[in-house]
Design a protein around this motif. Structure first.
Motif, mmCIF file in Angstrom:
data_model
loop_
_atom_site.group_PDB
_atom_site.id
_atom_site.type_symbol
_atom_site.label_atom_id
_atom_site.label_comp_id
_atom_site.label_asym_id
_atom_site.label_seq_id
_atom_site.Cartn_x
_atom_site.Cartn_y
_atom_site.Cartn_z
ATOM 1 N N ALA A 95 -7.421 7.985 -21.427
ATOM 2 C CA ALA A 95 -8.143 6.954 -20.680
ATOM 3 C C ALA A 95 -8.472 7.461 -19.277
ATOM 4 C CB ALA A 95 -7.315 5.686 -20.596
ATOM 5 N N PRO A 96 -9.670 7.172 -18.802
ATOM 6 C CA PRO A 96 -10.048 7.625 -17.457
ATOM 7 C C PRO A 96 -9.229 6.932 -16.367
ATOM 8 C CG PRO A 96 -11.734 6.178 -18.355
ATOM 9 C CD PRO A 96 -10.777 6.452 -19.459
ATOM 10 N N ILE A 97 -8.937 7.687 -15.329
ATOM 11 C CA ILE A 97 -8.234 7.164 -14.156
ATOM 12 C C ILE A 97 -9.209 7.196 -12.989
ATOM 13 C CG2 ILE A 97 -6.285 7.462 -12.601
ATOM 14 C CD1 ILE A 97 -4.876 9.019 -14.861
ATOM 15 N N LEU A 98 -9.511 6.026 -12.426
ATOM 16 C CA LEU A 98 -10.463 5.929 -11.325
ATOM 17 C C LEU A 98 -9.823 5.180 -10.165
ATOM 18 C CD1 LEU A 98 -13.584 4.915 -13.441
ATOM 19 C CD2 LEU A 98 -13.004 7.200 -12.594
ATOM 20 N N ASN A 99 -9.838 5.814 -8.998
ATOM 21 C CA ASN A 99 -9.239 5.213 -7.800
ATOM 22 C C ASN A 99 -7.797 4.800 -8.045
ATOM 23 O OD1 ASN A 99 -11.738 5.475 -6.471
ATOM 24 N ND2 ASN A 99 -12.421 3.493 -7.267
ATOM 25 N N GLY A 100 -7.067 5.613 -8.807
ATOM 26 C CA GLY A 100 -5.659 5.366 -9.070
ATOM 27 C C GLY A 100 -5.379 4.356 -10.163
ATOM 28 N N ILE A 130 -11.995 11.753 -7.335
ATOM 29 C CA ILE A 130 -11.901 10.286 -7.366
ATOM 30 C C ILE A 130 -11.078 9.789 -8.550
ATOM 31 C CG2 ILE A 130 -14.126 10.011 -6.209
ATOM 32 C CD1 ILE A 130 -15.309 9.309 -8.990
ATOM 33 N N GLY A 131 -10.574 10.699 -9.358
ATOM 34 C CA GLY A 131 -9.779 10.281 -10.506
ATOM 35 C C GLY A 131 -9.567 11.427 -11.465
ATOM 36 N N LEU A 138 -11.496 14.415 -11.888
ATOM 37 C CA LEU A 138 -12.858 13.877 -11.882
ATOM 38 C C LEU A 138 -13.384 13.996 -10.461
ATOM 39 C CD1 LEU A 138 -15.152 12.465 -13.361
ATOM 40 C CD2 LEU A 138 -14.041 10.275 -12.862
ATOM 41 N N GLU A 139 -14.399 14.832 -10.271
ATOM 42 C CA GLU A 139 -14.880 15.173 -8.938
ATOM 43 C C GLU A 139 -16.269 14.592 -8.686
ATOM 44 O OE1 GLU A 139 -14.417 19.264 -6.798
ATOM 45 O OE2 GLU A 139 -16.411 19.245 -7.727
ATOM 46 N N LEU A 140 -16.414 14.009 -7.513
ATOM 47 C CA LEU A 140 -17.708 13.513 -7.048
ATOM 48 C C LEU A 140 -18.219 14.471 -5.981
ATOM 49 C CD1 LEU A 140 -19.754 11.063 -7.092
ATOM 50 C CD2 LEU A 140 -18.460 10.172 -5.142
ATOM 51 N N SER A 141 -19.477 14.892 -6.081
ATOM 52 C CA SER A 141 -20.028 15.819 -5.090
ATOM 53 C C SER A 141 -21.433 15.394 -4.708
ATOM 54 C CB SER A 141 -20.036 17.257 -5.633
ATOM 55 O OG SER A 141 -20.783 17.340 -6.833
ATOM 56 N N MET A 142 -21.823 15.737 -3.485
ATOM 57 C CA MET A 142 -23.133 15.348 -2.956
ATOM 58 C C MET A 142 -24.068 16.553 -2.919
ATOM 59 S SD MET A 142 -25.299 13.204 -1.788
ATOM 60 C CE MET A 142 -24.416 11.709 -1.345
ATOM 61 N N HIS A 143 -25.262 16.377 -3.488
ATOM 62 C CA HIS A 143 -26.292 17.417 -3.501
ATOM 63 C C HIS A 143 -27.569 16.867 -2.870
ATOM 64 C CE1 HIS A 143 -23.657 19.480 -6.367
ATOM 65 N NE2 HIS A 143 -23.561 18.312 -6.996
ATOM 66 N N LEU A 151 -16.066 17.159 -14.394
ATOM 67 C CA LEU A 151 -14.652 17.353 -14.688
ATOM 68 C C LEU A 151 -14.285 18.764 -14.262
ATOM 69 C CD1 LEU A 151 -14.382 15.699 -18.221
ATOM 70 C CD2 LEU A 151 -13.636 14.748 -16.025
ATOM 71 N N ILE A 152 -13.169 18.885 -13.542
ATOM 72 C CA ILE A 152 -12.785 20.177 -12.987
ATOM 73 C C ILE A 152 -11.515 20.682 -13.648
ATOM 74 C CG2 ILE A 152 -12.282 21.470 -10.899
ATOM 75 C CD1 ILE A 152 -15.076 20.216 -10.982
ATOM 76 N N GLY A 153 -11.640 21.790 -14.361
ATOM 77 C CA GLY A 153 -10.486 22.493 -14.910
ATOM 78 C C GLY A 153 -10.531 23.908 -14.380
ATOM 79 N N ASN A 154 -10.409 24.883 -15.263
ATOM 80 C CA ASN A 154 -10.636 26.264 -14.839
ATOM 81 C C ASN A 154 -12.112 26.503 -14.559
ATOM 82 O OD1 ASN A 154 -7.935 27.533 -15.118
ATOM 83 N ND2 ASN A 154 -8.167 26.914 -17.258
ATOM 84 N N VAL A 155 -12.966 25.638 -15.162
ATOM 85 C CA VAL A 155 -14.408 25.674 -14.975
ATOM 86 C C VAL A 155 -14.863 24.249 -14.675
ATOM 87 C CG1 VAL A 155 -16.619 26.177 -16.115
ATOM 88 C CG2 VAL A 155 -14.658 27.653 -16.529
#
Length: 245
Positions: A95-100, A130-131, A138-143, A151-155
């Motif tokens: 299950a996703p975890i968002l804002n804790g 953010i989760g 789970l990463e939020l980034s601005m472009h 999603l951030i793992g080894n890649v």
């Protein structure tokens, strides 16, 4: 068919030197030979210059490919490790975890993801966790084009932005379900880069295919110039003409 008499202007190229004009006027066959040699030499010299430029590009690419292959190797092994980690996590524990907060409801989770993408005020290039989901951050980034999720793992595994809540949740799940396809893509790109490196190295081992003819023409051009006495230059040719006059 209409015919006309050839004039000296028809026979003499506009860029001939005074010495060459004198030799042509005297009926010296070397001038006509030199014209042919000069024309062919100019063409081959242009081809050689283009070949040299392409070889320079090849050398630049050869210098950069090994580091790219090394990066692809890291991606291949990194995704393989991520796949193993995901397999250790049961489906019901993903299950996703968002804002804790853990979200079991798919639509609620997707709606919050859409809301997060549209309301976060971040600096260009800024990244923020953010989760999480399935063991990944789970990463939020601005472009330049706006916010994105990954999603951030080894890649880093991008998550497609979708307008509907359920669709957004499914995009999150798809980022994990597609790990094998991502792994296969990195493997294919690595193999392509290895082949490309081999192909370019083979090209760099080759010489200019018309080099022998180019060298022959360069030698012949100098021989003709020496026989026509062109090496002393335009001024000397004019001075000789004035003396003989």
């Amino acid at each position: 068919a209409a015919t006309r008499l050839l004039t000296m202007e028809d026979l003499v190229p506009a860029d001939l030197t005074c010495a060459e004009v004198k030799a042509l006027a005297s009926g010296n066959h070397l001038v006509m030979e030199k014209a042919g040699v000069d024309t062919e030499l100019a063409k081959l010299s242009l081809l050689k210059a283009q070949w040299d430029k392409e070889q320079w590009r090849n050398r630049q690419e050869v210098a950069s490919i090994p580091s790219h292959i090394a990066w692809l190797e890291q991606c291949v092994s990194g995704v393989a490790e991520d796949m193993l980690e995901v397999d250790r996590i049961p489906e019901e524990a993903r299950a996703p975890i968002l804002n804790g907060q853990v979200f079991r409801d798919k639509s609620m989770a997707g709606a919050l993801l859409i809301q997060t993408l549209g309301t976060h005020s971040m600096a260009l290039g800024e990244k923020r966790v953010i989760g999480g989901y399935a063991g990944f951050d789970l990463e939020l980034s601005m472009h330049l084009t706006g916010c994105s999720l990954a999603l951030i793992g080894n890649v880093s595994y991008p998550i497609k932005s979708v307008d509907t809540a359920l669709g957004m949740y499914r995009a999150l799940v798809a980022a994990v379900d597609n790990l094998e396809a991502v792994h296969n893509d990195y493997v294919m790109r690595r193999e392509q880069s290895v082949k490309r490196l081999s192909d370019i190295r083979a090209l760099l081992d080759k010489t200019f295919e018309k080099q022998e003819r180019l060298s022959e023409l360069q030698v012949r051009q100098r021989q003709i110039e020496d026989q026509l006495d062109l090496s002393k230059g335009e001024l000397a040719a004019v001075q000789d003409e004035e003396v003989t006059a």
